[in-house]
Design an enzyme around this catalytic site. Structure first.
Site, PDB file in Angstrom:
ATOM      1  CB  SER A 249     -60.118  60.583 -30.367  1.00 50.98           C
ATOM      2  OG  SER A 249     -60.358  59.601 -29.388  1.00 50.98           O
TER       3      SER A 249
ATOM      4  CD  GLU B 253     -67.383  49.253 -32.555  1.00 48.68           C
ATOM      5  OE1 GLU B 253     -66.479  49.773 -33.246  1.00 48.68           O
ATOM      6  OE2 GLU B 253     -67.172  48.505 -31.591  1.00 48.68           O
TER       7      GLU B 253
ATOM      8  CG  ASP C  70     -65.482  47.579 -27.518  1.00 50.84           C
ATOM      9  OD1 ASP C  70     -65.528  46.766 -26.587  1.00 50.84           O
ATOM     10  OD2 ASP C  70     -64.472  47.747 -28.227  1.00 50.84           O
TER      11      ASP C  70
ATOM     12  CE  LYS D 169     -62.905  47.949 -24.649  1.00 51.27           C
ATOM     13  NZ  LYS D 169     -62.559  47.896 -25.947  1.00 51.27           N
TER      14      LYS D 169
ATOM     15  N   GLY E 187     -56.870  51.697 -32.167  1.00 53.04           N
ATOM     16  CA  GLY E 187     -56.506  50.280 -32.287  1.00 53.04           C
ATOM     17  C   GLY E 187     -55.666  49.768 -31.129  1.00 53.04           C
TER      18      GLY E 187
ATOM     19  N   GLY F  74     -57.190  48.874 -28.057  1.00 56.53           N
ATOM     20  CA  GLY F  74     -58.029  48.093 -27.140  1.00 56.53           C
ATOM     21  C   GLY F  74     -58.803  48.950 -26.166  1.00 56.53           C
ATOM     22  CG  LEU F  75     -57.389  51.996 -24.296  1.00 54.37           C
ATOM     23  CD1 LEU F  75     -56.648  53.251 -23.872  1.00 54.37           C
ATOM     24  CD2 LEU F  75     -57.674  51.125 -23.063  1.00 54.37           C
ATOM     25  N   GLY F  76     -61.318  50.923 -27.092  1.00 57.47           N
ATOM     26  CA  GLY F  76     -62.650  51.212 -27.637  1.00 57.47           C
ATOM     27  C   GLY F  76     -62.715  52.477 -28.468  1.00 57.47           C
TER      28      GLY F  76
ATOM     29  CB  SER G 248     -63.612  51.562 -33.676  1.00 56.97           C
ATOM     30  OG  SER G 248     -63.967  50.424 -32.939  1.00 56.97           O
TER      31      SER G 248
HETATM   32  O1  PMV Z   1     -59.653  45.829 -28.783  1.00 58.13           O
HETATM   33  P1  PMV Z   1     -61.012  46.363 -28.948  1.00 58.13           P
HETATM   34  O2  PMV Z   1     -61.251  47.694 -28.303  1.00 58.13           O
HETATM   35  O3  PMV Z   1     -61.398  46.359 -30.400  1.00 58.13           O
HETATM   36  O4  PMV Z   1     -62.017  45.345 -28.173  1.00 58.13           O
HETATM   37  C1  PMV Z   1     -62.383  44.120 -28.725  1.00 58.13           C
HETATM   38  C2  PMV Z   1     -63.136  43.272 -27.729  1.00 58.13           C
HETATM   39  C3  PMV Z   1     -63.469  41.878 -28.277  1.00 58.13           C
HETATM   40  O5  PMV Z   1     -64.155  41.165 -27.230  1.00 58.13           O
HETATM   41  C4  PMV Z   1     -62.208  41.107 -28.625  1.00 58.13           C
HETATM   42  C5  PMV Z   1     -64.348  41.937 -29.507  1.00 58.13           C
HETATM   43  C6  PMV Z   1     -65.786  42.360 -29.237  1.00 58.13           C
HETATM   44  O6  PMV Z   1     -66.442  42.730 -30.215  1.00 58.13           O
HETATM   45  O7  PMV Z   1     -66.267  42.286 -28.100  1.00 58.13           O
END
Ligand code: PMV
Length: 393
Positions: free
Chosen positions: A142, A199, A210, A18, A147, A149-151, A153
């Site tokens: 995958s 999560e 996410d 995401k 880690g 920021g693209l979801g 996990s």
């Molecule tokens: O960076 P990611 O994919 O772990 O996204 C985190 C998004 C946050 O808003 C910072 C945390 C959350 O649980 O929504």
């Protein structure tokens, strides 16, 4: 169980990553976020073993880690629970997280991979809760950087929950159908709840955005645990730049909370402003542009919203030198960008207006890649979690 009765011993599931278009961090505190699925997937295949085998195996293909636990050892470690097996999603207690961490530690986890231990704990919790102590091999691969920021996990927890539930009596799909199949609405809601429990083990206090977008796909608006699906009626093209700077979502979320308790009034204003940006995002992308002029007006507005959102994220303390370099670079091309996800490194989104020429994008990508970053464009707003029974009898 249904699948075993049909002679299907192996299934494959996939769940998308995401991007958060607006509202990350604010969403943890009950404010609105807008997120979209992207066409990069985590794929899980689950093969049940014959009853005389007595291990549960996990293979994480992309990072080259293999785990194998004797079932008796798992039973011993979880003995305080009686049976972890549960037909409804349950939260893993702190005591159980500790027991599972001990199980993971027994597998001589490499020092450099220690951050992934919570993902293995989440696996053990979801597995034993949904399937009990059946022997099986689970293989995960995958497209998503971990880690960043693209979801990644969430996609892992969603695809895993889907594969596990496919072998429980909660899922009733026809095993003889071909190709990637969608789950029923009630099934998808159940698997989303299980994924959220996974999560929580990985991130501590996730908002749920996410796993929801990975489960349901498309574009969603998310606030206080409630999701609204959005019809995106405009073409959205984003360049995603991975700064390759690793970060820890749990720590970044905790830092924002600490800042909020130090400056409650100022932070409340910042979070309210972010919510207004999310609301405007959702209104704009749902509107139908009648001609090219109104489309480019809408694109300009989205670009401004991204710049404002990024400014507010900076004031939350989650930007990073690497992110700032991407912002300065794209600004030279008069393009708007913002970080996506937790920040502190990870990925940055740049809006690519429909009229922008391919040559300009190529030049921008070349410049960004000269910093060692990785750029790609991903399809936005595709389907959520899916399952396949092909080749599985
Ligand atoms: O960076 P990611 O994919 O772990 O996204 C985190 C998004 C946050 O808003 C910072 C945390 C959350 O649980 O929504």
């Amino acid at each position: 169980m249904e699948r075993e009765r049909a002679g299907k011993m192996e299934i494959t599931t996939r769940a998308p990553g995401k991007i958060i278009l607006a509202g990350e961090h604010a969403v943890v505190h009950g404010y609105t976020a807008v997120a979209s699925s992207i066409d990069l997937y985590t794929v899980v295949s689950l093969r049940l073993s014959t009853e005389d085998e007595d291990t549960i195996k996990l293979q994480l293909n992309d990072i080259g880690l293999d785990f194998s636990w004797p079932i008796e050892r798992i039973k011993e470690v979880l003995s305080h629970l009686g049976s972890p097996f549960s037909s409804t999603p349950t939260t893993c207690s702190l005591e159980t997280v500790k027991s599972l961490t001990a199980l993971v530690d027994e597998q001589s986890f490499p020092e450099t991979r220690i951050g992934l231990a919570s993902g293995v704990c989440a696996f053990l919790w979801l597995y034993t809760s949904i399937l009990g102590f059946k022997p099986a091999t689970v293989i995960v691969s995958s497209d998503l950087p971990v880690g960043a920021g693209l979801g990644s996990s969430a996609a892992y927890c969603v695809a895993l929950s889907a594969a596990l539930l496919a072998f429980s009596d909660s899922v009733k799909l026809d095993v003889n159908q071909k190709g990637w199949l969608m789950f029923e609405e009630t099934e998808v809601e159940l698997l989303n709840k299980w994924a959220f429990e996974g999560e929580k083990i990985i991130h501590g206090r996730p908002s749920g955005v996410d796993n929801s977008v990975s489960t349901f796909g498309n574009v969603i608006k998310f606030k206080s645990g409630n999701m609204t699906r959005i019809n995106c009626n405009m073409p959205l093209r984003m360049l995603i730049t991975n700064t390759k700077v690793g970060r820890d979502t749990k720590a970044l979320v905790a830092n924002v909370s600490a800042r909020k308790s130090r400056h409650p009034d100022a932070m409340c204003s910042v979070l309210n402003a972010i919510e207004s940006i999310s609301d405007e995002w959702s209104t704009i992308i749902q509107s139908h542009a009648v001609d090219d002029l109104s489309l480019s007006t809408n694109e300009e507005k989205l670009g401004e919203l991204m710049e404002m959102n990024q400014g507010l994220l900076l004031s939350l303390g989650v930007s990073h030198a690497s992110i700032e370099i991407v912002l300065q670079t794209t600004m030279k091309y008069k393009l708007a960008s913002k970080l996506t996800g937790a920040g502190g490194g990870g990925c940055v989104l740049t809006l690519l207006p429909t009229q922008l020429s391919g040559a300009v994008v190529d030049k921008l990508v070349e410049e960004l890649e000269s910093y060692g970053y990785q750029c790609f464009t991903a399809g936005i707003g595709g389907k959520g979690v899916q399952i396949s029974f092909d080749g599985s009898s």
